[in-house]
Design a protein around this motif. Structure first.
Motif, short mmCIF file in Angstrom:
data_model
loop_
_atom_site.label_atom_id
_atom_site.label_comp_id
_atom_site.label_asym_id
_atom_site.label_seq_id
_atom_site.Cartn_x
_atom_site.Cartn_y
_atom_site.Cartn_z
N PRO A 118 0.81 -1.20 0.00
CA PRO A 118 0.00 0.00 0.00
C PRO A 118 0.86 1.26 0.00
CG PRO A 118 -0.76 -1.52 1.71
CD PRO A 118 0.55 -2.04 1.17
N HIS A 119 0.28 2.34 -0.55
CA HIS A 119 1.01 3.60 -0.59
C HIS A 119 1.46 3.94 0.83
CE1 HIS A 119 1.85 7.86 -0.99
NE2 HIS A 119 1.91 7.67 -2.29
N PRO A 120 2.73 4.32 1.01
CA PRO A 120 3.29 4.46 2.35
C PRO A 120 2.61 5.51 3.23
CG PRO A 120 4.87 5.15 0.68
CD PRO A 120 3.72 4.53 -0.05
N ARG A 121 1.97 6.52 2.66
CA ARG A 121 1.32 7.55 3.48
C ARG A 121 -0.20 7.48 3.40
NH1 ARG A 121 5.60 8.96 1.19
NH2 ARG A 121 4.67 9.97 -0.61
N LEU A 122 -0.74 6.41 2.84
CA LEU A 122 -2.18 6.26 2.67
C LEU A 122 -2.94 6.47 3.97
CD1 LEU A 122 -3.82 3.39 0.68
CD2 LEU A 122 -4.59 3.91 2.95
N ALA A 123 -2.50 5.88 5.05
CA ALA A 123 -3.22 5.95 6.32
C ALA A 123 -2.98 7.26 7.08
CB ALA A 123 -2.81 4.77 7.21
N GLN A 124 -2.15 8.14 6.52
CA GLN A 124 -1.83 9.42 7.17
C GLN A 124 -2.43 10.61 6.46
OE1 GLN A 124 2.42 9.38 6.89
NE2 GLN A 124 2.63 7.54 8.13
N ARG A 125 -3.21 10.38 5.41
CA ARG A 125 -3.71 11.47 4.58
C ARG A 125 -5.23 11.40 4.44
NH1 ARG A 125 0.97 13.30 5.48
NH2 ARG A 125 2.52 13.43 3.83
N ALA A 126 -5.91 12.41 4.99
CA ALA A 126 -7.37 12.47 4.88
C ALA A 126 -7.80 12.58 3.42
CB ALA A 126 -7.91 13.66 5.68
N PHE A 127 -7.00 13.27 2.60
CA PHE A 127 -7.39 13.44 1.20
C PHE A 127 -7.38 12.12 0.42
CE2 PHE A 127 -2.78 14.38 0.99
CZ PHE A 127 -2.38 13.55 -0.04
N VAL A 128 -6.78 11.09 0.99
CA VAL A 128 -6.82 9.75 0.41
C VAL A 128 -7.87 8.90 1.12
CG1 VAL A 128 -5.52 7.62 0.04
CG2 VAL A 128 -4.40 9.81 -0.30
N LEU A 129 -7.84 8.91 2.43
CA LEU A 129 -8.74 8.04 3.21
C LEU A 129 -10.22 8.36 2.98
CD1 LEU A 129 -6.94 7.73 6.65
CD2 LEU A 129 -7.40 5.89 5.01
#
Length: 164
Positions: A118-129
């Motif tokens: 998974p993208h390494p910052r996926l769980a840290q970015r509201a614009f993705v989540l």
């Protein structure tokens, strides 16, 4: 083309240079033309402030794909679409005409010189989540757990859903 039996992949889409909204909409149209790939869902568009960057607000979305492309081939196709939009990379997190990221590729965990899924910052970015969970509310991030479990950690990142 609407393949069947492919891998479900999620692609993050963002832009904050030029006509960002038009660039995101055009990126979805280009994803629909990828060989061996069908777009099976697209989130709403969201406006977000840049994180670890500068410039105008971003327009973001997430697309769900059914693809027969390998993860690396999908990445290469996304990079080609970025280049068609004049994407330049003068420095890390620079403002961009278009940014396309492989967020998830089935249940796979990929760690190569060119791709991490998974993208390494996926769980840290509201614009993705937020757009990701719009498409798949029960989504589990391989190796991390339910995507919804990370929302509290990004609650301070403003995400505004845009009207169609």
């Amino acid at each position: 083309m609407q393949p069947s039996g492919g891998v479900t992949a999620y692609v993050g889409i963002g832009a904050n240079l030029g006509d960002a909204r038009a660039n995101v909409v055009d990126a979805v149209a280009r994803l629909r033309r990828l060989p061996g790939t069908g777009v099976t869902g697209v989130s709403a568009l969201y406006r977000t402030a840049p994180i670890d960057s500068s410039g105008d607000d971003y327009i973001n979305a997430v697309a769900r794909l059914d693809t027969q492309l390998s993860a690396e081939a999908l990445l290469q196709a996304l990079l080609a679409i970025e280049l068609e939009h004049g994407r330049e990379r003068p420095y890390r997190n620079a403002p961009r005409t278009l940014d396309l990221d492989v967020l998830l590729y089935g249940d796979e965990q990929v760690g190569s010189a060119t791709l991490t899924v998974p993208h390494p910052r996926l769980a840290q970015r509201a614009f993705v989540l937020v757009p990701l969970l719009e498409l798949a509310p029960a989504l589990v991030i391989p190796g991390l757990g339910p995507a919804s479990a990370f929302l509290d950690g990004v609650a301070d990142q403003a995400v505004t859903r845009l009207d169609p």
